[in-house]
Design a protein around this motif. Structure first.
Motif, PDB file in Angstrom:
ATOM      1  N   LYS A 192      -0.216  -8.087  -9.429  1.00  0.00           N
ATOM      2  CA  LYS A 192       0.049  -9.533  -9.388  1.00  0.00           C
ATOM      3  C   LYS A 192       1.410  -9.843  -8.760  1.00  0.00           C
ATOM      4  CE  LYS A 192      -2.528 -11.256 -13.376  1.00  0.00           C
ATOM      5  NZ  LYS A 192      -2.378 -11.550 -14.823  1.00  0.00           N
ATOM      6  N   LEU A 193       2.421  -9.083  -9.181  1.00  0.00           N
ATOM      7  CA  LEU A 193       3.773  -9.367  -8.677  1.00  0.00           C
ATOM      8  C   LEU A 193       3.888  -9.004  -7.200  1.00  0.00           C
ATOM      9  CD1 LEU A 193       5.856  -8.220 -11.778  1.00  0.00           C
ATOM     10  CD2 LEU A 193       5.653 -10.560 -10.886  1.00  0.00           C
ATOM     11  N   ALA A 194       3.272  -7.883  -6.820  1.00  0.00           N
ATOM     12  CA  ALA A 194       3.326  -7.471  -5.409  1.00  0.00           C
ATOM     13  C   ALA A 194       2.649  -8.524  -4.531  1.00  0.00           C
ATOM     14  CB  ALA A 194       2.666  -6.110  -5.231  1.00  0.00           C
ATOM     15  N   GLU A 199       0.832  -1.201   0.000  1.00  0.00           N
ATOM     16  CA  GLU A 199       0.000   0.000   0.000  1.00  0.00           C
ATOM     17  C   GLU A 199       0.876   1.265   0.000  1.00  0.00           C
ATOM     18  OE1 GLU A 199      -3.131   0.172  -0.664  1.00  0.00           O
ATOM     19  OE2 GLU A 199      -2.845   2.350  -0.508  1.00  0.00           O
ATOM     20  N   SER A 200       1.932   1.251   0.798  1.00  0.00           N
ATOM     21  CA  SER A 200       2.863   2.393   0.819  1.00  0.00           C
ATOM     22  C   SER A 200       3.560   2.531  -0.529  1.00  0.00           C
ATOM     23  CB  SER A 200       3.918   2.211   1.907  1.00  0.00           C
ATOM     24  OG  SER A 200       3.339   1.872   3.129  1.00  0.00           O
ATOM     25  N   ALA A 201       3.879   1.407  -1.151  1.00  0.00           N
ATOM     26  CA  ALA A 201       4.545   1.458  -2.463  1.00  0.00           C
ATOM     27  C   ALA A 201       3.619   2.114  -3.483  1.00  0.00           C
ATOM     28  CB  ALA A 201       4.925   0.048  -2.914  1.00  0.00           C
ATOM     29  N   LEU A 217      10.712   0.537  -6.467  1.00  0.00           N
ATOM     30  CA  LEU A 217      10.063   0.322  -5.174  1.00  0.00           C
ATOM     31  C   LEU A 217      10.259  -1.120  -4.716  1.00  0.00           C
ATOM     32  CD1 LEU A 217       6.766   2.177  -6.099  1.00  0.00           C
ATOM     33  CD2 LEU A 217       8.529   2.994  -4.512  1.00  0.00           C
ATOM     34  N   ARG A 218      10.507  -1.272  -3.396  1.00  0.00           N
ATOM     35  CA  ARG A 218      10.714  -2.625  -2.875  1.00  0.00           C
ATOM     36  C   ARG A 218      10.204  -2.723  -1.449  1.00  0.00           C
ATOM     37  NH1 ARG A 218      13.913  -6.914  -1.009  1.00  0.00           N
ATOM     38  NH2 ARG A 218      15.909  -6.368  -0.074  1.00  0.00           N
ATOM     39  N   TRP A 250      -0.385   2.040 -11.424  1.00  0.00           N
ATOM     40  CA  TRP A 250      -0.256   0.731 -10.764  1.00  0.00           C
ATOM     41  C   TRP A 250      -0.892  -0.310 -11.682  1.00  0.00           C
ATOM     42  CZ3 TRP A 250       2.749  -0.587  -6.836  1.00  0.00           C
ATOM     43  CH2 TRP A 250       2.514  -1.794  -6.171  1.00  0.00           C
ATOM     44  N   PRO A 251      -0.146  -0.762 -12.697  1.00  0.00           N
ATOM     45  CA  PRO A 251      -0.725  -1.699 -13.665  1.00  0.00           C
ATOM     46  C   PRO A 251      -1.036  -3.052 -13.024  1.00  0.00           C
ATOM     47  CG  PRO A 251       1.603  -1.308 -14.119  1.00  0.00           C
ATOM     48  CD  PRO A 251       1.219  -0.376 -13.022  1.00  0.00           C
ATOM     49  N   GLU A 252      -1.820  -3.837 -13.750  1.00  0.00           N
ATOM     50  CA  GLU A 252      -2.222  -5.141 -13.229  1.00  0.00           C
ATOM     51  C   GLU A 252      -1.007  -6.022 -12.894  1.00  0.00           C
ATOM     52  OE1 GLU A 252      -4.894  -7.214 -15.860  1.00  0.00           O
ATOM     53  OE2 GLU A 252      -4.776  -8.990 -14.561  1.00  0.00           O
TER      54      GLU A 252
END
Ligand code: TXA
Ligand code: MG
Length: 327
Positions: free
Chosen positions: A83-85, A68-70, A116-117, A77-79
């Motif tokens: 999915k990866l997050a 959420e912070s990212a 972002l990580r 914020w693509p799909e």
């Protein structure tokens, strides 16, 4: 002289306070040690570049405690990001996305994107939650040197430039996060890392691997710099060649360290073996420390036997070729 602090509640609190006050903190992540500063404070971020002697056009990864912070730091914020997050955060994945306003130019090297990580290491997570600011953190080595997998590696490279060193012991993966850009139609791996291409493709389908054509300042600014190099010369040789190559160097008077898979290691003082050739995770964990230890022991040359490029083996071989300047 700076000390390494055990990462208890007190020292994590002190480190969080240092971050909020614009100072530098070295902290463990599940990949390698990071050199952190408040990502939103341009003066603090400038200290990172100075301490590492890092070129100003090589942007930093911004670390946050959760997806959420990212998301708040990205303009889109693509799909694929979702999915990866969901699949891999917290963990060794960095996503490059269009950047939101408010992130200083110095943090992103002036790019319109931000990396972002969300790390999974307990100390990193607690530090990020306590500091309550996004933390820009490159690997905590002097620019061009192998990444630090032990706190004392970072201390040796950065010394007094850092306010607090948190020592969480040797890092788990030993290789940096995999950097995936989500700015074109197809996800692109800008840097191989601790999360394998195969695992990423299971979640988002085929991905592209950045090539030299991507090594422009706007796309993959990190690709063009020398990386991961110890003082000793590194040579990557095929399994059939490594032994003979090391023998020839020794005959020419060099002190040579051989790095070979366990199943082919002969006992001897000048041999290190991170694991079997089919265990690239073990190689990832050990390889940077082996390169640094080779310098400490005064070797002239390090001859490494190549391992297969499956899974994390691709990242291990990428780092070794760069250390050898073969890319
Ligand atoms: O595992 C890791 O990623 C560690 C830990 C501390 O989190 N950090 C790390 O940071 O390896 P660093 O600075 O050593 O490597 C970051 C890489 C560089 O190759 C940089 O060029 C790339 O990420 N990068 C950062 N921001 C970018 C952006 N906006 N676009 C493209 N590449 C970016
Ligand atoms: Mg680095």
């Amino acid at each position: 002289m700076k000390e390494l602090l055990a990462p208890d509640a007190k020292s994590i609190g002190r480190a969080a306070q240092a971050l909020r006050e614009g100072r530098l903190v070295v902290f463990p992540t599940e990949t390698v040690y990071g050199l952190g500063a408040n990502a939103l404070d341009p003066h603090a971020v400038a200290r990172i570049f100075a301490a590492k002697q890092r070129p100003a056009d090589n942007p930093l990864i911004v670390h946050v405690p959760d997806a959420e912070s990212a998301r708040r730091l990205a303009r889109a914020w693509p799909e694929a990001a979702e999915k990866l997050a969901r699949a891999f955060w917290p963990g060794p994945l960095t996503l490059v996305l269009p950047r939101a306003p408010g992130i200083p130019d110095i943090t992103t090297g002036g790019l319109d994107t931000v990396a972002l990580r969300v790390p999974s290491h307990g100390v990193a997570r607690l530090l990020l939650q306590t500091a309550n600011v996004p933390v820009a953190a490159p690997s905590a080595n002097r620019s061009g040197r192998p990444s630090p997998t032990r706190a004392h590696d970072a201390l040796g490279d950065l010394g007094e430039a850092v306010d607090v060193y948190l020592d969480g012991g040797p890092t788990d993966a030993g290789l940096e996060s995999t950097v995936v850009a989500l700015v074109d139609a197809e996800p692109t791996i800008l840097r191989m890392g601790a999360l394998s291409r195969e695992r990423i493709e299971q979640v988002v389908g085929p991905v592209r691997i950045a090539t030299h054509a991507d090594a422009t300042p706007a796309r993959a600014p990190g690709m063009k710099y020398r990386h991961y190099a110890p003082r000793a010369r590194v040579h990557v040789e095929t399994p059939g060649q490594a032994r003979a190559f090391a023998t020839a160097l020794r005959a020419a008077g060099k002190r040579v360290l051989e790095v070979v898979p366990t199943e082919r290691a002969l006992a001897g003082a000048d041999v290190r073996s991170p694991g079997r050739a089919d265990d690239p995770e073990a190689w990832g964990r050990a390889i940077f420390a082996i390169l640094r230890d080779a310098d400490a022991a005064g070797y002239d040359d390090v001859v490494v036997e190549a391992i297969p490029e499956a899974g994390v083996g691709a990242a291990v071989m990428d780092r070794l070729r760069r250390a050898a300047e073969q890319v």
